[in-house]
Design an enzyme around this catalytic site. Structure first.
Site, PDB file in Angstrom:
ATOM      1  N   CYS A 386       1.011  -1.351  -0.035  1.00  0.00           N
ATOM      2  CA  CYS A 386       0.189  -0.078   0.084  1.00  0.00           C
ATOM      3  C   CYS A 386       0.840   1.042  -0.212  1.00  0.00           C
ATOM      4  CB  CYS A 386      -0.754   0.020   1.545  1.00  0.00           C
ATOM      5  SG  CYS A 386      -2.512   1.301   0.868  1.00  0.00           S
ATOM      6  N   HIS A 511      -3.204  -4.759   0.606  1.00  0.00           N
ATOM      7  CA  HIS A 511      -3.017  -5.518   0.957  1.00  0.00           C
ATOM      8  C   HIS A 511      -3.371  -6.918   1.251  1.00  0.00           C
ATOM      9  CE1 HIS A 511      -2.244  -1.581   3.782  1.00  0.00           C
ATOM     10  NE2 HIS A 511      -3.482  -1.850   3.334  1.00  0.00           N
ATOM     11  N   GLU A 513      -1.563  -8.944   2.304  1.00  0.00           N
ATOM     12  CA  GLU A 513      -1.339  -9.349   3.983  1.00  0.00           C
ATOM     13  C   GLU A 513      -2.289 -10.200   4.214  1.00  0.00           C
ATOM     14  OE1 GLU A 513      -1.336  -5.301   5.197  1.00  0.00           O
ATOM     15  OE2 GLU A 513      -0.701  -6.907   3.795  1.00  0.00           O
TER      16      GLU A 513
END
Length: 534
Positions: A386, A511, A513
């Protein structure tokens, strides 16, 4: 289950915060799903915020984003990783959200002149949110934030007490997480704090069915017997959870204690024999030592605060152990990197790879640009998330001679804003719930590093940002040493950039993750780890 009736498991906590209610709730979900049940989870937080979007990460941890764009507490990340299901906005409920809706209904005349009260209106509204979230599931697990006795938690405690009456206590299970401190001076585990917490809960009308005892060391059998005597909870319904080597060990600790079978018996779950083979393999990998070693420089502003970047750390660890690698993550203060005369090269050259995570605000941005520029120029594996993408684009532009290349956050008056505010976001910089949030599609460039990692050309990832790459400069990227390898075709928005003639320089506007799992590492993290050991 032939005749569907949702069962509810309510998880509360006492003595002190940070005991691991979220891990406990997620672990219970893990075990019940392994028994063939359809499971959902929900976090009820007493904060008067509407959502977690503008809470301070230093105090409350990361803001986890669901696929439908809800900004939530970090515990939803644990839920997703432990049960491998995607949560939605219904899985996150903060007091402010309930109160806002209640007041809006009152203003719209929906109470037809009645006075609006905590009981039954607020507690009833909470129950409606819980019932709605649990609809269609065999088991709905509800974690109540904070600790029993907190003033702000009372409405939620009362709401779940009433639910026990409404749906029947045979359809509810109350799990209370407590702390057993160990006093080294007297060599004993003290149960009094846990006793008092149970007494507080019983005083509010809830008798716990299960006690989960957190501790630094495993308590003695006599301590458990004493807690049972003074709390009124049977010994078989008390489980000890001393500190574990990995959070992913907790479901197995609960399973091996037999508490899952006790829960099933108490609430009448019709379950299958648990299939935990895959999860045991996860724990085996997570707790093993590996001959291959890598070190990562984590360039951030919230120093030594793992909770602020929880999903990133878990994604890195997952990718590492799935590649048979021991990974050391070392904090690098982004604010120090930007100071004049600071030895950037000396600080970063010792690492095998560099990660620049997401974030907001001006502090440390120049340091993150320095880190990205170092990685780009020195062929050092780099993963930008990001904000990490935005800083990488600025770094590439500056290295190519656009010395005043900048971001709308760092210098909105710059003549060369290579990172700009997205359309419609300029007047929303200080408001919550208004960013580009949740799932969006991305098309990958054939033959690109990103496409090779994903093994497909069309992906869906989660977002949380206001800024974007300024398309005016895109035709200059290759001169800067980078290229676009992922686009949102609908909005012509840059989603992924990567370095040209670089072993691994990859950054995403989304993102990744949030979609990583302990048994299925995200392709970008997986590729990052591989690049450091190849």
């Amino acid at each position: 289950m032939a005749e569907h009736t949702t069962k509810y498991v309510f998880v509360t906590g006492g003595v002190l915060s940070g005991l691991g209610k979220g891990i406990t709730a997620a672990s219970i979900g893990n075990l019940l799903k392994a028994r063939g049940l359809k499971v959902n989870l929900q976090k009820c937080d007493p904060y008067l915020n509407v959502d977690a979007g503008i809470l301070n990460p230093r105090e409350h941890g990361e803001c986890f984003v669901t696929k439908d764009g809800a900004e939530t507490d970090l515990d939803l990340g644990h839920y997703e990783r432990f049960v491998d299901e995607e949560m939605t906005s219904s899985s996150s409920l903060m007091s402010g959200r309930v109160l806002k809706k209640l007041i809006e209904d009152e203003r719209a005349g929906k109470f037809e002149g009645d006075d609006v009260q905590i009981i039954p209106h607020l507690t009833g509204a909470i129950q409606e949110w819980i019932n709605k979230a649990g609809n269609g599931f065999d088991v709905h697990i509800v974690e109540i934030g904070g600790t029993v006795g907190d003033y702000e938690s009372l409405s939620f405690i009362e709401a779940i007490r009433e639910m026990g009456i409404k749906v029947g206590l045979n359809n509810c299970l109350y799990v209370h997480v407590v702390y057993l401190p160990y006093l080294a001076a007297s060599h004993e585990t003290k149960t009094k704090p846990a006793q008092n917490s149970v007494r507080e809960l019983r005083g509010l009308g809830i008798i716990p069915d299960i006690l989960v005892c957190r501790s630094d060391l495993a308590p003695s059998k006599s301590a458990i017997n004493k807690l049972s005597l003074f709390s009124g909870v049977s010994v078989e319904s008390i489980v000890s959870l001393p500190n574990a080597k990995s959070i992913y060990s907790v479901p197995l600790a609960l399973e091996d204690s037999g508490i899952a079978d006790v829960m099933a018996k108490k609430i009448g779950f019709k379950t299958l024999k648990p299939d935990l083979k895959d999860w045991r393999e996860v724990v085996k990998k997570a707790t093993a030592s590996y001959p291959k070693k890598v070190s990562i420089g984590f360039v951030a502003k919230y120093m030594d605060n793992t909770d602020a970047y929880m999903s990133v750390f878990e994604a890195i660890k997952s990718a590492a152990w799935n590649n048979g690698v021991d990974c050391t993550i070392e904090w690098v203060d982004a604010s120090k990197l930007e100071k004049a005369g600071y030895e950037v090269v000396k600080t970063l050259e010792k690492f095998d790879g560099i990660v620049v995570p997401g974030g907001f605000g001006q502090r440390g941005l120049e340091g993150k640009i320095q880190a990205a520029q170092y990685a780009l120029n020195n062929k050092k594996p780099y993963l930008g998330l990001c904000l990490g993408l935005q800083m990488a684009v600025i770094a590439a532009a500056r290295h190519a001679g656009i010395v005043d290349a900048n971001s709308f956050e760092l210098d909105p008056l710059s003549d060369n804003l290579v990172i700009i505010t997205m359309d419609g976001q300029a007047d929303k910089l200080m408001t919550g719930g208004t960013m580009r949030l949740g799932n969006y599609e991305c098309h990958l460039t054939p033959g690109s590093l990103a496409a090779k990692l994903y093994g497909t050309l069309d992906i869906v990832e989660r977002h949380r940002h206001r800024g974007e790459c300024n398309n005016t400069y895109r035709d200059q990227y290759e001169k800067w040493g980078i290229k676009v390898s992922g686009l949102n075709l609908e909005n012509n928005l840059v989603e992924i950039i990567e370095g040209i003639d670089h072993p691994f320089f990859l950054a995403s506007q989304f993102h990744p993750e949030f979609k990583s799992r302990p048994n299925r590492p995200h392709p970008m993290f997986n590729g990052f780890i591989k690049a450091m050991v190849d």
